[in-house]
Structures are given as C-alpha cells and as structure tokens.
Design a protein around this motif. Structure first.
Motif, PDB file in Angstrom:
ATOM      1  N   GLY A 211      -7.288  -2.628  20.756  1.00 31.06           N
ATOM      2  CA  GLY A 211      -7.314  -1.077  20.515  1.00 31.06           C
ATOM      3  C   GLY A 211      -5.888  -0.242  20.385  1.00 31.06           C
ATOM      4  N   GLN A 212      -4.776  -1.712  19.776  1.00 35.05           N
ATOM      5  CA  GLN A 212      -3.044  -0.973  19.947  1.00 35.05           C
ATOM      6  C   GLN A 212      -3.355  -0.144  18.606  1.00 35.05           C
ATOM      7  OE1 GLN A 212      -2.094  -4.702  20.828  1.00 35.05           O
ATOM      8  NE2 GLN A 212      -1.687  -4.435  22.326  1.00 35.05           N
ATOM      9  N   SER A 213      -3.120   0.843  18.239  1.00 29.60           N
ATOM     10  CA  SER A 213      -2.759   1.274  16.561  1.00 29.60           C
ATOM     11  C   SER A 213      -1.237   0.550  15.987  1.00 29.60           C
ATOM     12  CB  SER A 213      -1.494   2.846  16.702  1.00 29.60           C
ATOM     13  OG  SER A 213      -3.243   3.546  17.795  1.00 29.60           O
ATOM     14  N   VAL A 214      -2.224   0.390  15.147  1.00 33.19           N
ATOM     15  CA  VAL A 214      -1.534  -0.909  13.626  1.00 33.19           C
ATOM     16  C   VAL A 214      -0.876  -0.170  12.190  1.00 33.19           C
ATOM     17  CG1 VAL A 214      -1.588  -2.900  15.766  1.00 33.19           C
ATOM     18  CG2 VAL A 214      -3.307  -2.232  13.506  1.00 33.19           C
ATOM     19  N   VAL A 215       0.067  -0.770  11.906  1.00 32.09           N
ATOM     20  CA  VAL A 215       0.526  -0.295  10.227  1.00 32.09           C
ATOM     21  C   VAL A 215      -0.263  -1.614   9.412  1.00 32.09           C
ATOM     22  CG1 VAL A 215       1.708   0.785   8.520  1.00 32.09           C
ATOM     23  CG2 VAL A 215       1.763   1.457  10.715  1.00 32.09           C
ATOM     24  N   ARG A 216      -1.323  -1.743   8.668  1.00 30.39           N
ATOM     25  CA  ARG A 216      -1.717  -2.673   8.451  1.00 30.39           C
ATOM     26  C   ARG A 216      -1.119  -3.001   7.245  1.00 30.39           C
ATOM     27  NH1 ARG A 216      -7.343  -5.425  10.408  1.00 30.39           N
ATOM     28  NH2 ARG A 216      -8.553  -3.374   8.931  1.00 30.39           N
ATOM     29  N   PRO A 217      -1.116  -4.202   6.437  1.00 29.13           N
ATOM     30  CA  PRO A 217      -0.687  -4.621   5.289  1.00 29.13           C
ATOM     31  C   PRO A 217      -1.847  -5.154   4.428  1.00 29.13           C
ATOM     32  CG  PRO A 217       1.055  -5.749   6.258  1.00 29.13           C
ATOM     33  CD  PRO A 217       0.276  -5.196   7.144  1.00 29.13           C
ATOM     34  N   PHE A 218      -2.862  -4.936   3.714  1.00 30.63           N
ATOM     35  CA  PHE A 218      -3.786  -5.531   2.840  1.00 30.63           C
ATOM     36  C   PHE A 218      -3.994  -5.676   2.163  1.00 30.63           C
ATOM     37  CE2 PHE A 218      -6.404  -1.635   3.487  1.00 30.63           C
ATOM     38  CZ  PHE A 218      -7.036  -1.910   2.594  1.00 30.63           C
ATOM     39  N   VAL A 219      -4.520  -6.905   1.545  1.00 33.96           N
ATOM     40  CA  VAL A 219      -4.598  -7.743  -0.262  1.00 33.96           C
ATOM     41  C   VAL A 219      -6.550  -7.601  -0.613  1.00 33.96           C
ATOM     42  CG1 VAL A 219      -3.815  -9.006  -1.745  1.00 33.96           C
ATOM     43  CG2 VAL A 219      -2.539  -8.353  -0.079  1.00 33.96           C
ATOM     44  N   VAL A 220      -6.346  -6.366  -2.163  1.00 31.11           N
ATOM     45  CA  VAL A 220      -7.050  -7.241  -2.516  1.00 31.11           C
ATOM     46  C   VAL A 220      -6.799  -7.994  -3.945  1.00 31.11           C
ATOM     47  CG1 VAL A 220      -9.349  -6.052  -3.333  1.00 31.11           C
ATOM     48  CG2 VAL A 220      -9.417  -4.923  -1.494  1.00 31.11           C
ATOM     49  N   LEU A 221      -7.781  -8.785  -3.818  1.00 29.44           N
ATOM     50  CA  LEU A 221      -7.543  -9.809  -4.859  1.00 29.44           C
ATOM     51  C   LEU A 221      -9.314  -9.606  -6.006  1.00 29.44           C
ATOM     52  CD1 LEU A 221      -5.117 -11.777  -5.992  1.00 29.44           C
ATOM     53  CD2 LEU A 221      -5.994 -13.193  -4.318  1.00 29.44           C
ATOM     54  N   LYS A 222      -9.309 -10.061  -7.111  1.00 27.34           N
ATOM     55  CA  LYS A 222      -9.968 -10.159  -7.747  1.00 27.34           C
ATOM     56  C   LYS A 222     -10.011 -10.440  -9.251  1.00 27.34           C
ATOM     57  CE  LYS A 222     -12.284  -6.672 -10.138  1.00 27.34           C
ATOM     58  NZ  LYS A 222     -12.582  -5.377 -10.719  1.00 27.34           N
ATOM     59  N   GLY A 223     -11.009 -11.460  -9.482  1.00 24.34           N
ATOM     60  CA  GLY A 223     -10.892 -11.977 -10.749  1.00 24.34           C
ATOM     61  C   GLY A 223     -11.572 -12.650 -11.418  1.00 24.34           C
ATOM     62  N   THR A 224     -11.864 -12.682 -12.616  1.00 29.21           N
ATOM     63  CA  THR A 224     -13.361 -13.236 -13.665  1.00 29.21           C
ATOM     64  C   THR A 224     -13.538 -14.365 -13.530  1.00 29.21           C
ATOM     65  OG1 THR A 224     -12.527 -10.566 -14.778  1.00 29.21           O
ATOM     66  CG2 THR A 224     -13.935 -11.696 -15.713  1.00 29.21           C
ATOM     67  N   LYS A 225     -14.492 -14.571 -13.944  1.00 28.74           N
ATOM     68  CA  LYS A 225     -14.811 -15.839 -14.026  1.00 28.74           C
ATOM     69  C   LYS A 225     -15.377 -16.139 -16.346  1.00 28.74           C
ATOM     70  CE  LYS A 225     -19.053 -19.361 -13.973  1.00 28.74           C
ATOM     71  NZ  LYS A 225     -20.212 -19.483 -13.793  1.00 28.74           N
ATOM     72  N   LEU A 226     -14.446 -17.472 -16.530  1.00 30.59           N
ATOM     73  CA  LEU A 226     -14.911 -17.118 -17.835  1.00 30.59           C
ATOM     74  C   LEU A 226     -15.752 -16.937 -18.493  1.00 30.59           C
ATOM     75  CD1 LEU A 226     -11.875 -19.804 -18.896  1.00 30.59           C
ATOM     76  CD2 LEU A 226     -11.983 -17.725 -19.741  1.00 30.59           C
TER      77      LEU A 226
END
Ligand SMILES: C[S@@+](CC[C@H](N)C(=O)[O-])C[C@H]1O[C@@H](n2cnc3c(N)ncnc32)[C@H](O)[C@@H]1O
Length: 220
Positions: A205-220
């Motif tokens: 329940g604590q306020s935080v500044v949070r870094p996150f990543v979205v990673l996307k790859g494609t199947k050949l």
C-alpha cells in the motif's frame, strides 16, 4: 496486506489461494492495472485473432482487452484455482459467448495447446515465477502461428530486488538483455522494448515510482 509476512505475501503473489488470495488478486489488479493496460496497448490486433495469456490473475482486465477488438478469441492459463474462480465469475458473459476460455496449467512450461494455435501470447508480472523462462519461451513459440507475437511485461530487476516481499526462493528476476538473448536463440525476431515509469502503490500500500518493461518479439 501489511499483516502478511513477506514470505507469505510472496507465496500468494506466485499463486493466490483462498480468501487471502482473493484479496491479493484485487490488490494485484489495482496496483498493476496501468501496467496491464499499457501492455495490452502494445498488442497487435488484426481483427479476430486468437490470444493466449499466462497468469491472468482475477481477469478484471478482459473487458479492456475486448474493447480493443471484440472479435478476438482469448485463452487464459493460470496455476491458481482461486484466480480461475474469480476470473470465471467476473467474465461469465464472455465465457458463455465462448469468446473466453480459462484453464489451469502447471509450472512445467508445457502448454496444453496444439502447435500454431495463437496469433499472440502475453504475460504480465508472471515471468518472475518461471525458474527456466526458456522452457516457456520454447513452448510459447510452438503454439504461436508464424508471425505470432510474444509480449512480456515485468518490473525492472534493480527496482524489484529492493522490495521487502521479494524473496529469492520464490522470485527470479532477469535483465532485459538476457531475456532478449533467450528469445532470439529460440527464434523470435524483431524484438522491441518499451520502458515505462509509473506512479503506483506496492503490495504493502506504499506509493512508489516503478519502472517496468514491455518486451515483444515475433515468431519467424
Ligand atoms: C503477480 S500475479 C500477476 C497477475 C496479473 N497478470 C497482474 O499483472 O496483475 C502472477 C499470476 O500468475 C500466476 N502464475 C504464476 N505462475 C504461473 C504459470 N507458470 N503459469 C500460469 N500462471 C502462473 C499466479 O497464479 C498469479 O495469478
């Protein structure tokens, strides 16, 4: 959740269970909803695709997913019976319309789907519980159609390791470069990443500044 021991909270985040699990599912949804929506915004919708999600939690995000494309078919896999029940009740209408199918899987990395079934697979905040992500990536690759896409979202390792409830017997955090290498070795190409900073509350329940990543790859 402050009354939960850190180790108990970690277990509940890995696999929410019982009445406490229901509460944890609701807290996960409220603290992760921005991240979940940002990830869905990065999926490619081409009209009526078949989508797989691993670790759907309480499934409150499915209306947002369907607001992007009402013609998709969605399969969701969970390891938590509690989350399966919660998500099934919440998405009862979509299930009755046969647009959504929810099921229980295991944590072996093996998926109970035929080869080349899906146009897209995504997973948010779940990779931390995969001891060997390459097993999952391989089987996700198998069930994706050619040109299908895998999209992962996760909190940055350096930030995550500072959270009190992160115990190393439950969580595995990986650097983005390492995940890109794994995905590339398996055959994904055109791997893109987006980095975000968000204001949210953590599981205590604590306020935080949070870094996150979205990673996307494609199947050949
Ligand atoms: C931290 S929660 C994240 C839930 C939701 N995606 C979110 O971002 O709020 C992780 C979820 O993934 C599920 N899970 C953990 N390991 C899994 C696996 N191997 N396959 C499918 N689901 C898994 C857990 O039961 C839990 O509901």
């Amino acid at each position: 959740m402050e009354q939960l021991e850190n180790s108990e909270l970690a277990k509940q985040l890995r696999c929410p269970s019982g009445a406490v699990g229901v509460k944890v599912g609701n807290i996960m949804y409220s603290s992760n909803s921005n991240m979940i929506y940002k990830t869905i915004d990065r999926l490619n919708f081409k009209g009526g695709g078949h989508i797989l999600e691993l670790g759907f939690g309480n499934g409150h995000h499915l209306p947002y997913l369907f607001s992007k494309d009402k013609d998709i078919l969605y399969d969701g896999v969970e390891i938590s019976e509690t989350m399966l029940k919660e998500a099934s009740e919440f998405n009862n209408d979509l299930i009755k319309q046969r647009k959504v199918a929810l099921s229980i899987g295991d944590d072996s990395g093996k998926l109970a789907f035929m080869d080349k079934t899906f146009d897209s697979c995504f997973s948010i905040n779940t990779i931390y519980f995969w001891e060997e992500p390459s097993k999952y990536f391989q089987d996700i690759y198998r069930v994706l159609k050619s040109e299908g896409q895998l999209t992962l979202a996760y909190i940055q390792k350096d930030f995550a390791l500072k959270q009190n409830f992160v115990t190393d017997d439950i969580f595995y955090f990986h650097k983005t470069e390492w995940l890109i290498r794994l995905m590339t070795n398996i055959g994904f190409y055109n791997i893109e990443q987006w980095q975000y900073m968000e204001n949210t509350t953590n599981k205590l329940g604590q306020s935080v500044v949070r870094p996150f990543v979205v990673l996307k790859g494609t199947k050949l």
